[in-house]
Write a protein that holds these residues in place. Structure first.
Motif, PDB file in Angstrom:
ATOM      1  N   ARG A 160       0.725  -1.221  -0.013  1.00  0.00           N
ATOM      2  CA  ARG A 160       0.183   0.078   0.003  1.00  0.00           C
ATOM      3  C   ARG A 160       0.866   1.359   0.074  1.00  0.00           C
ATOM      4  O   ARG A 160       0.590   2.416  -0.502  1.00  0.00           O
ATOM      5  CB  ARG A 160      -0.878   0.039   1.027  1.00  0.00           C
ATOM      6  N   LYS A 161       1.929   1.346   0.681  1.00  0.00           N
ATOM      7  CA  LYS A 161       2.912   2.449   0.607  1.00  0.00           C
ATOM      8  C   LYS A 161       3.575   2.402  -0.541  1.00  0.00           C
ATOM      9  O   LYS A 161       3.653   3.560  -1.254  1.00  0.00           O
ATOM     10  CB  LYS A 161       4.289   2.167   1.748  1.00  0.00           C
ATOM     11  N   LEU A 162       3.903   1.396  -1.274  1.00  0.00           N
ATOM     12  CA  LEU A 162       4.388   1.359  -2.836  1.00  0.00           C
ATOM     13  C   LEU A 162       3.241   2.288  -3.765  1.00  0.00           C
ATOM     14  O   LEU A 162       3.848   2.848  -4.600  1.00  0.00           O
ATOM     15  CB  LEU A 162       4.670  -0.018  -3.285  1.00  0.00           C
ATOM     16  N   TYR A 163       2.246   1.578  -3.452  1.00  0.00           N
ATOM     17  CA  TYR A 163       0.981   2.318  -4.398  1.00  0.00           C
ATOM     18  C   TYR A 163       1.032   3.586  -4.330  1.00  0.00           C
ATOM     19  O   TYR A 163       0.793   4.411  -5.162  1.00  0.00           O
ATOM     20  CB  TYR A 163      -0.184   1.554  -4.081  1.00  0.00           C
ATOM     21  N   LEU A 164       1.125   4.023  -2.927  1.00  0.00           N
ATOM     22  CA  LEU A 164       0.867   5.670  -2.721  1.00  0.00           C
ATOM     23  C   LEU A 164       2.023   6.253  -3.121  1.00  0.00           C
ATOM     24  O   LEU A 164       1.817   7.768  -3.449  1.00  0.00           O
ATOM     25  CB  LEU A 164       0.565   5.667  -1.143  1.00  0.00           C
ATOM     26  N   SER A 165       3.128   5.731  -3.229  1.00  0.00           N
ATOM     27  CA  SER A 165       4.467   6.458  -3.717  1.00  0.00           C
ATOM     28  C   SER A 165       4.492   6.443  -5.305  1.00  0.00           C
ATOM     29  O   SER A 165       5.605   7.037  -5.706  1.00  0.00           O
ATOM     30  CB  SER A 165       5.761   5.715  -3.160  1.00  0.00           C
ATOM     31  N   TYR A 166       3.635   6.031  -5.917  1.00  0.00           N
ATOM     32  CA  TYR A 166       3.573   5.868  -7.550  1.00  0.00           C
ATOM     33  C   TYR A 166       3.797   7.394  -8.028  1.00  0.00           C
ATOM     34  O   TYR A 166       3.269   8.355  -7.365  1.00  0.00           O
ATOM     35  CB  TYR A 166       2.318   5.359  -8.149  1.00  0.00           C
ATOM     36  N   ASN A 167       4.721   7.389  -8.967  1.00  0.00           N
ATOM     37  CA  ASN A 167       4.895   8.739  -9.605  1.00  0.00           C
ATOM     38  C   ASN A 167       5.137   8.345 -10.969  1.00  0.00           C
ATOM     39  O   ASN A 167       6.137   7.828 -11.384  1.00  0.00           O
ATOM     40  CB  ASN A 167       6.166   9.206  -8.637  1.00  0.00           C
ATOM     41  N   LEU A 168       4.386   9.316 -11.760  1.00  0.00           N
ATOM     42  CA  LEU A 168       4.423   8.953 -13.375  1.00  0.00           C
ATOM     43  C   LEU A 168       5.902   9.483 -13.750  1.00  0.00           C
ATOM     44  O   LEU A 168       6.516   8.903 -14.550  1.00  0.00           O
ATOM     45  CB  LEU A 168       3.263   9.735 -14.114  1.00  0.00           C
ATOM     46  N   ASN A 169       6.320  10.609 -13.123  1.00  0.00           N
ATOM     47  CA  ASN A 169       7.770  10.881 -13.695  1.00  0.00           C
ATOM     48  C   ASN A 169       8.920  10.011 -13.513  1.00  0.00           C
ATOM     49  O   ASN A 169       9.572   9.930 -14.262  1.00  0.00           O
ATOM     50  CB  ASN A 169       7.904  12.389 -13.003  1.00  0.00           C
ATOM     51  N   ASN A 170       8.854   9.471 -12.165  1.00  0.00           N
ATOM     52  CA  ASN A 170       9.577   8.325 -11.866  1.00  0.00           C
ATOM     53  C   ASN A 170       9.591   7.290 -12.691  1.00  0.00           C
ATOM     54  O   ASN A 170      10.628   6.658 -13.283  1.00  0.00           O
ATOM     55  CB  ASN A 170       9.688   7.906 -10.335  1.00  0.00           C
ATOM     56  N   GLN A 171       8.526   6.755 -13.387  1.00  0.00           N
ATOM     57  CA  GLN A 171       8.190   5.597 -14.128  1.00  0.00           C
ATOM     58  C   GLN A 171       8.980   6.112 -15.577  1.00  0.00           C
ATOM     59  O   GLN A 171       9.629   5.470 -16.005  1.00  0.00           O
ATOM     60  CB  GLN A 171       6.676   5.510 -14.604  1.00  0.00           C
TER      61      GLN A 171
END
Length: 197
Positions: free
Chosen positions: A175-186
């Protein structure tokens, strides 16, 4: 010439990738993001132990795989509270997902499934067959996996359900991973893979 052998880069959901000799990197499309549920029950307070929802009669190896999974789940129903079904309304599906400890997510037309992310969003632990790729974000490292031949399924489920606190930690990490999602990082990670290889 520096490109390593057996490396495949997937930009999105890709079907029929079953290559144990390949390192497969999946950078998921942000359009697949689910609605994150902020008010989830802890696993220890959930009513159902195991849930599986999905089509079983798919033909070929997929069908054989899923039939074996359903049989394993059915065998465990004498010991645990189990819910299975092929077709279910979405609101009822969410109810069961939000009130279940473990979602069984077998192979379908590929290893990846939207149900995996719906489970993360609703605080449910996911158990899948072995996964042969890493994803962005790599939720799979916090899921539990059974062998392709399903021989260790019962032992795995028994062990997980007797160690709820440990699987709660994995759920919380995802759940922490999900909330840390960032399109720019992707985008940066994709660019780095392309430059590197």
């Amino acid at each position: 010439k520096d490109y390593p052998e057996h490396v495949i880069l997937i930009l999105d959901h890709c079907k029929n990738i079953y290559r144990k000799d390949a390192r497969i990197v999946s950078l998921l499309n942000s359009n697949y993001r689910m609605n994150f549920n902020n008010n989830v029950l802890p696993l220890k307070d959930r009513k159902y132990d195991l849930v599986f929802f999905g089509k079983v009669c798919m033909g070929g190896d997929y069908e054989n795989h899923r039939k074996r999974i359903v049989q394993c789940i059915t065998n465990l129903s004498t010991k645990y509270t189990v819910i299975t079904g092929e077709f279910i309304k979405f609101d009822k599906y969410l109810y069961y997902l939000q009130n279940s400890k473990i979602l069984i997510s077998p192979y379908g037309y590929a290893e990846w499934s939207l149900k995996d992310y719906e489970a993360v969003c609703n605080g449910t632990h996911v158990v899948k067959p072995n996964i042969y790729y890493e994803s962005y974000q790599n939720f799979y490292k916090n899921f539990d996996h059974f062998d392709d031949n399903i021989d260790n399924f019962d032992d795995l489920i028994n062990n997980l359900l007797s160690n709820i606190d440990k699987i709660q930690e994995k759920v919380d990490l995802n759940r922490k991973l999900y909330l840390s999602y960032n399109l720019n990082n992707q985008i940066i990670e994709l660019k780095n893979y392309l430059i590197k290889y």
